[in-house]
Write an enzyme that holds these catalytic residues in place. Sequence first.
Site, PDB file in Angstrom:
ATOM      1  N   ASN A   1       0.861  -1.183   0.000  1.00 14.70           N
ATOM      2  CA  ASN A   1       0.000   0.000   0.000  1.00 14.70           C
ATOM      3  C   ASN A   1       0.900   1.237   0.000  1.00 14.70           C
ATOM      4  O   ASN A   1       1.514   1.553   1.019  1.00 14.70           O
ATOM      5  CB  ASN A   1      -0.884  -0.041   1.263  1.00 14.70           C
TER       6      ASN A   1
ATOM      7  N   LYS B   1       0.161   4.263  -0.208  1.00 12.90           N
ATOM      8  CA  LYS B   1      -0.477   5.440   0.432  1.00 12.90           C
ATOM      9  C   LYS B   1      -0.265   6.689  -0.440  1.00 12.90           C
ATOM     10  O   LYS B   1      -0.128   6.579  -1.648  1.00 12.90           O
ATOM     11  CB  LYS B   1       0.049   5.624   1.853  1.00 12.90           C
TER      12      LYS B   1
ATOM     13  N   HIS C   1      -9.327   0.572   5.430  1.00 14.55           N
ATOM     14  CA  HIS C   1      -8.024   0.852   6.048  1.00 14.55           C
ATOM     15  C   HIS C   1      -8.222   1.782   7.242  1.00 14.55           C
ATOM     16  O   HIS C   1      -9.065   2.676   7.209  1.00 14.55           O
ATOM     17  CB  HIS C   1      -7.078   1.486   5.015  1.00 14.55           C
TER      18      HIS C   1
ATOM     19  N   GLU D   1      -6.649   4.235   8.274  1.00 12.70           N
ATOM     20  CA  GLU D   1      -6.524   5.676   7.980  1.00 12.70           C
ATOM     21  C   GLU D   1      -7.815   6.222   7.371  1.00 12.70           C
ATOM     22  O   GLU D   1      -8.185   7.368   7.614  1.00 12.70           O
ATOM     23  CB  GLU D   1      -5.309   5.909   7.054  1.00 12.70           C
TER      24      GLU D   1
ATOM     25  N   GLU E   1      -5.046  -5.589  10.623  1.00 11.89           N
ATOM     26  CA  GLU E   1      -4.041  -4.555  10.837  1.00 11.89           C
ATOM     27  C   GLU E   1      -4.301  -3.853  12.173  1.00 11.89           C
ATOM     28  O   GLU E   1      -5.108  -2.916  12.234  1.00 11.89           O
ATOM     29  CB  GLU E   1      -4.107  -3.520   9.719  1.00 11.89           C
TER      30      GLU E   1
ATOM     31  N   GLY F   1       2.566   1.848  10.829  1.00 13.41           N
ATOM     32  CA  GLY F   1       3.471   2.986  10.674  1.00 13.41           C
ATOM     33  C   GLY F   1       4.186   3.383  11.956  1.00 13.41           C
ATOM     34  O   GLY F   1       4.779   4.454  12.038  1.00 13.41           O
TER      35      GLY F   1
ATOM     36  N   SER G   1       3.644  -2.572  10.288  1.00 14.93           N
ATOM     37  CA  SER G   1       5.109  -2.558  10.426  1.00 14.93           C
ATOM     38  C   SER G   1       5.762  -3.885  10.034  1.00 14.93           C
ATOM     39  O   SER G   1       6.700  -4.345  10.689  1.00 14.93           O
ATOM     40  CB  SER G   1       5.525  -2.143  11.832  1.00 14.93           C
TER      41      SER G   1
HETATM   42  C1  PEP Z   1      -0.655  -0.135   6.191  1.00 14.85           C
HETATM   43  O1  PEP Z   1      -0.797   1.071   6.057  1.00 14.85           O
HETATM   44  O2  PEP Z   1      -1.504  -0.890   5.727  1.00 14.85           O
HETATM   45  C2  PEP Z   1       0.513  -0.619   6.898  1.00 14.85           C
HETATM   46  C3  PEP Z   1       0.504  -1.838   7.324  1.00 14.85           C
HETATM   47  O3  PEP Z   1       1.541   0.276   7.097  1.00 14.85           O
HETATM   48  P1  PEP Z   1       2.979  -0.037   7.752  1.00 14.85           P
HETATM   49  O4  PEP Z   1       3.505  -1.291   7.101  1.00 14.85           O
HETATM   50  O5  PEP Z   1       3.810   1.155   7.441  1.00 14.85           O
HETATM   51  O6  PEP Z   1       2.757  -0.225   9.215  1.00 14.85           O
END
Ligand code: PEP
Length: 251
Positions: free
Chosen positions: A9, A11, A95, A97, A167, A173, A213
């Site tokens: 992703n 973003k 997601h 976000e 997630e 992040g 992460s």
């Molecule tokens: C994400 O935004 O779906 C995600 C998992 O981000 P990150 O790997 O940076 O934690």
Amino acid sequence: MRKKVIAGNWKMNLNLSDSIKLVSQIKNGLSENDNVDVIVCPPFTSLETVYTLVKDSPVKLGAQNVHFEKSGAFTGEISTEMLKSVGCEYAIVGHSERRTIFNESDETINKKNKAVLTDGLKLIFCVGETLDEREKGITQKVIETQIKGGLAGINENDLKNIIIAYEPVWAIGTGKTASPEQAQEIHKFIRSLIEKLYSASASNDLVIQYGGSVKPNNAVELLSQEDIDGALVGGACLDSASFLEIIKAAY
Ligand code: PEP
């Protein structure tokens, strides 16, 4: 045997020329392997060009968001038809976000999930608890509510076109990853919930990705858990070497 699926992703990162550079490096660095599907989810502005670069390769294309209406006065939104017309096969919905920054409710997410599936795209449906919810001991309740809400009215036939991405919001992040055991516990819970809501075979076939992460140094351990079938990768997917290493961890 469920196939592993690694999705990146991107973003709101990378302009068109940086997108071309990244996807070319990913494509050129991939070794042939039928056990893993690779999906890239660039920003809308790069989708069409990235498609021209991946269309004859094993890399599949996904969008980071989609609107549930088909067309009309929805300034700034993008429909499923538009995504399909530029080669998208997948769309990410739910997601964290989108849930937090853009106030998307389970009801909105459900409408998007239905539009994606009805219109012939595949869905990456994200769920996950916040740190506060984990600390209150209500992780499973939160996940159950998100899954029941997001999948309301969606029938078993459509499940083959759905990936659920677990997630934990506190791991996105932040550099904090759920331990393989913490992640496995929730993946197993999700699989049992799908069995309860649908059937044992639907639950057994369901691909459940972990996101939060994921990096080259933790991917092997996470991906070797029984119910972890892949990863949704944010930060680390913007570096081709890291993304390729995570893909190799799934081989
Ligand atoms: C994400 O935004 O779906 C995600 C998992 O981000 P990150 O790997 O940076 O934690």
